[in-house]
Design a protein around this motif. Structure first.
Motif, mmCIF file in Angstrom:
data_model
loop_
_atom_site.group_PDB
_atom_site.id
_atom_site.type_symbol
_atom_site.label_atom_id
_atom_site.label_comp_id
_atom_site.label_asym_id
_atom_site.label_seq_id
_atom_site.Cartn_x
_atom_site.Cartn_y
_atom_site.Cartn_z
ATOM 1 N N MET A 121 0.826 -1.204 0.000
ATOM 2 C CA MET A 121 0.000 0.000 0.000
ATOM 3 C C MET A 121 0.866 1.263 0.000
ATOM 4 O O MET A 121 0.600 2.215 -0.765
ATOM 5 C CB MET A 121 -0.930 0.002 1.212
ATOM 6 C CG MET A 121 -1.711 1.310 1.352
ATOM 7 S SD MET A 121 -2.923 1.281 2.683
ATOM 8 C CE MET A 121 -4.340 0.640 1.807
ATOM 9 N N GLN A 132 -5.350 0.372 -3.756
ATOM 10 C CA GLN A 132 -6.318 -0.699 -3.523
ATOM 11 C C GLN A 132 -5.553 -2.015 -3.407
ATOM 12 O O GLN A 132 -4.591 -2.247 -4.136
ATOM 13 C CB GLN A 132 -7.326 -0.784 -4.664
ATOM 14 C CG GLN A 132 -8.124 0.498 -4.900
ATOM 15 C CD GLN A 132 -8.981 0.883 -3.721
ATOM 16 O OE1 GLN A 132 -8.803 1.938 -3.151
ATOM 17 N NE2 GLN A 132 -9.914 0.026 -3.358
ATOM 18 N N ASP A 258 -12.952 -4.601 -4.324
ATOM 19 C CA ASP A 258 -12.271 -3.352 -4.658
ATOM 20 C C ASP A 258 -13.125 -2.506 -5.593
ATOM 21 O O ASP A 258 -13.303 -1.298 -5.390
ATOM 22 C CB ASP A 258 -10.929 -3.658 -5.359
ATOM 23 C CG ASP A 258 -9.749 -3.485 -4.436
ATOM 24 O OD1 ASP A 258 -9.953 -3.200 -3.241
ATOM 25 O OD2 ASP A 258 -8.608 -3.633 -4.907
ATOM 26 N N SER A 309 -9.613 -7.664 3.113
ATOM 27 C CA SER A 309 -9.044 -6.658 2.215
ATOM 28 C C SER A 309 -9.677 -5.289 2.440
ATOM 29 O O SER A 309 -8.978 -4.274 2.605
ATOM 30 C CB SER A 309 -9.252 -7.090 0.757
ATOM 31 O OG SER A 309 -8.805 -6.091 -0.135
ATOM 32 N N VAL A 313 -7.599 -2.100 4.001
ATOM 33 C CA VAL A 313 -7.414 -0.949 3.105
ATOM 34 C C VAL A 313 -8.056 0.293 3.718
ATOM 35 O O VAL A 313 -7.468 1.387 3.695
ATOM 36 C CB VAL A 313 -8.023 -1.238 1.717
ATOM 37 C CG1 VAL A 313 -8.072 0.035 0.879
ATOM 38 C CG2 VAL A 313 -7.202 -2.289 0.988
#
Length: 385
Positions: A121, A132, A258, A309, A313
């Protein structure tokens, strides 16, 4: 191959090695060990607990450390540990040594889930790419599917010990890119403030609570959905492929979430993912149909990795200077859920003589998580106003 894809492949490889092989491979290996060694169901359960404890200890360590170079060195150490702990399982039958190996395998899994995610990231942000992590966390599904396929192919040709050793050596295929292509933290990059103005104490408490609820739902479902499917006559002898099925469903799910997150916003995507996870848990509690339960397993596979995820994130965006530390703090709640929930669920199932009660506990937990996410949605809307 561009630098961007080398970095992404490094992160995916780290996940496959440290989570898929060093951590998750124990699940499909366990029936073979119960059959061919002196391992009992009770001691096998404790080995799984040691693995979760190792993971939680490492998460606690990472959550207290700001030094990025230390984290990078710890990441590389964990890659080595992942290979050694996997091969080592096939070199002994001593239960105490197995416990130590599962403990350090749990420690190593932080390299893929937290450290690699934070490094990837940060690198993407520093080089003006979208930060992402859907592609990175596809490694969770690949980490289930790839070792699962290998185990299904090995089962009729090698004993339990040889399979562990082969799996560990197979892990070297992922060790190399995870080691060589993961960039060290950029020491020259200007540090941003650690605390983002929108990450209030209440926001963090709600996130921790929601992720704990997701952890309870995940760990109970992962245990009982597979067990329920294995018990169905039509799937007799095909239990190895059930694990693979979950992994295959998880591979594209992070990319899908995402995309949904970009279209709807992060909190809305999280609420949707929790709702689908809730449905996947309720299906085996309400239906005995093979087809419907297979659909439930696919829905479960399509959400659990996506939730990891999305959560990591989301918090990484709130703490851009040191996302791995913020991710670790959030993950502590998930780790605690993974240690405590299976014991509670097993106790309830023993008393009631059915999986259904444990599944309803998981469903209730995920429902509470949805409520907490709705409060987060209100918090985000208030800040944006």
């Amino acid at each position: 191959m561009t630098k961007k894809y080398k970095v992404l492949i490094a992160g995916i490889s780290a996940l496959i090695l440290t989570v898929g092989i060093a951590r998750f491979a124990y699940t499909p290996f366990l029936p073979l060990m119960l059959d061919q060694t002196e391992l009992t169901t009770f001691s096998g359960g404790w080995l799984a607990t040691f693995n979760y404890v190792g993971y939680l200890l490492a998460v606690l360590l990472i959550s207290q450390i700001n030094n990025l170079q230390f984290k990078f060195n710890f990441y590389r150490l964990n890659l080595i540990i992942a290979v050694i702990s996997t091969v080592g399982m096939g070199l002994t039958t001593n239960i105490a040594l197995w416990g130590i190996l599962r403990l350090i395998a749990g420690i190593s899994s932080t390299a893929g889930i937290i450290l690699a995610a934070g490094f990837v990231m940060s690198w993407l942000k520093q080089h003006q790419f979208k930060a992402q992590l859907g592609l990175h966390f596809s490694g969770l599904g690949l980490g289930i599917a790839i070792p699962g396929i290998l185990i299904a192919l090995m089962n009729h040709h090698f004993d339990w010990a040889s399979q562990w050793i082969i799996m560990g050596l197979f892990g070297l295929c992922f060790f190399v890119p995870a080691w060589l292509w993961m960039p060290a933290p950029d020491k020259t990059h200007k540090q941003m403030p650690m605390h983002h103005k929108s990450a209030s104490r209440r926001w963090m408490q709600l996130m921790v609570g929601a992720y704990f609820c997701a952890g309870v739902g995940y760990v109970i479902s992962a245990t009982f959905i597979v067990a329920i499917l294995e018990g169905m006559p039509a799937l007799n002898g095909k239990e190895d492929w059930i694990w693979v099925l979950l992994g295959i469903a998880a591979v594209p799910s992070c990319l899908m979430w995402d995309w949904i997150s970009l279209k709807t916003g992060e909190v809305t995507a999280l609420i949707l993912s929790f709702m689908i996870l809730l449905i996947s848990i309720m299906i085996p509690a309400l239906s005995d149909s093979l087809l419907i339960n297979l659909i439930g397993a696919l829905l479960f596979g399509a959400t659990f990795a996506g939730i990891v995820s999305l959560m990591l994130v989301f918090i990484g965006h709130k703490f851009p200077a040191n996302p791995a530390k913020a991710m670790a703090k959030l993950t502590i709640s998930y780790g605690i859920a993974q240690i405590t929930a299976p014991a509670i669920a097993a106790y309830i199932s023993t008393i009631t003589h059915t999986y259904t009660s444990a599944l309803w506990l998981a469903a209730a937990s995920v429902f509470v998580g949805i409520i907490l996410l709705l409060f987060i949605y209100q918090e985000e809307s208030r800040i944006a106003a």
